[in-house]
Motif scaffolding. Structure first.
Motif, short mmCIF file in Angstrom:
data_model
loop_
_atom_site.label_atom_id
_atom_site.label_comp_id
_atom_site.label_asym_id
_atom_site.label_seq_id
_atom_site.Cartn_x
_atom_site.Cartn_y
_atom_site.Cartn_z
N TYR A 105 44.92 -7.40 21.88
CA TYR A 105 46.36 -7.17 21.98
C TYR A 105 46.97 -6.98 20.58
CZ TYR A 105 51.31 -7.89 22.18
OH TYR A 105 52.66 -7.71 21.99
N ARG A 109 47.58 -3.49 21.06
CA ARG A 109 48.68 -3.69 22.02
C ARG A 109 48.27 -3.33 23.45
NH1 ARG A 109 52.09 -7.02 19.25
NH2 ARG A 109 51.98 -6.39 17.08
N THR A 110 47.02 -3.55 23.77
CA THR A 110 46.53 -3.29 25.12
C THR A 110 45.84 -4.54 25.67
OG1 THR A 110 44.45 -2.41 24.24
CG2 THR A 110 46.21 -0.83 24.71
N LEU A 111 45.71 -4.58 26.99
CA LEU A 111 45.06 -5.71 27.66
C LEU A 111 43.58 -5.40 27.84
CD1 LEU A 111 45.15 -8.42 29.18
CD2 LEU A 111 45.73 -7.11 31.25
N PHE A 171 54.80 -6.95 26.98
CA PHE A 171 53.42 -7.20 27.36
C PHE A 171 53.31 -8.36 28.35
CE2 PHE A 171 49.39 -9.48 26.56
CZ PHE A 171 48.48 -8.48 26.89
#
Length: 222
Positions: A105, A109-111, A171
């Motif tokens: 993250y 900035r991703t899961l 998020f």
């Protein structure tokens, strides 16, 4: 009892003790790595944005080294005995999964998906009868990430990073929506999920204060 039967039972008991000690040895090694990883990641709360990539790069090799432990562990566990021994390493694996998701993250900035977390830890699908990352452990790791991000939202503002809370808010809200669609049967997991609303409230308060003071150019999602 028959002496022969007693002897057979003793052999089984001795084997289990030996196996437990071998597993414990590898789990202790994994725990050492987790302490190092958590110690480094704790620095995110006092690290400015421009220094964050270097900090994350410093922890990735330690996380990747966990693959050697999982490979050693799976050689010890007998076939079809995952559920018998999993409690010995469950907390360690959850911490490793938490670290993998948090690093992803903060980096992109991703899961990180369940499958990708398993890949990161070197846990192969063909090992499922001996070693795997259960869905519940993955979900526990995600909740821990939210706990950590709610703390980061506050500390980022202290460091003058006013955009971080807004990114975290988007998020976490998306993650919470996903959790809301799950039919959670595990009582512990359900209680932890219910507690996420307090983390969200803390993050929203930070976002509100930052927005009220016009400290960021990022628009707040309604």
């Amino acid at each position: 009892m028959d002496p022969i039967e007693l002897e057979r039972i003793n052999v089984v008991l001795d084997h289990d003790v030996e196996l437990r000690e071998k597993i414990k040895e590898q789990v202790n090694e994994l725990d050492k790595k987790m302490r190092t990883i958590v110690g480094i990641l704790n620095k995110i709360h006092s690290t400015r944005p421009e220094a964050m990539p270097a900090l994350l790069d410093s922890v990735k090799p330690v996380l990747n080294s966990c693959q050697a432990v999982t490979s050693a562990l799976v050689l010890i566990i007998p076939k079809n005995q995952f559920w018998r021994w999993k409690d010995m390493w469950s907390n360690s694996i959850r911490t490793a999964a938490f670290a993998a998701v948090l690093i992803e993250y903060l980096s992109n900035r991703t899961l990180l998906s369940l499958e990708k977390v398993s890949d990161t830890l070197g846990v192969r699908s063909e090992w499922s009868d001996r070693l795997s990352l259960p869905v519940e452990d993955y979900l526990h790791a995600l909740i821990t990430v939210v706990n950590e991000l709610s703390r980061l939202a506050v500390n980022a503002v202290t460091l003058g990073n006013f955009e971080e809370p807004l990114k975290i808010s988007a998020f976490v809200k998306d993650l919470f929506t996903g959790f809301s669609m799950l039919n959670l049967k595990n009582d512990t997991l359900r209680r932890r999920f219910d507690g996420l609303k307090y983390d969200i409230k803390k993050i929203e308060e930070v976002v509100y204060d930052v927005s009220l003071r016009n400290l960021t150019n990022i628009s707040v999602e309604k």
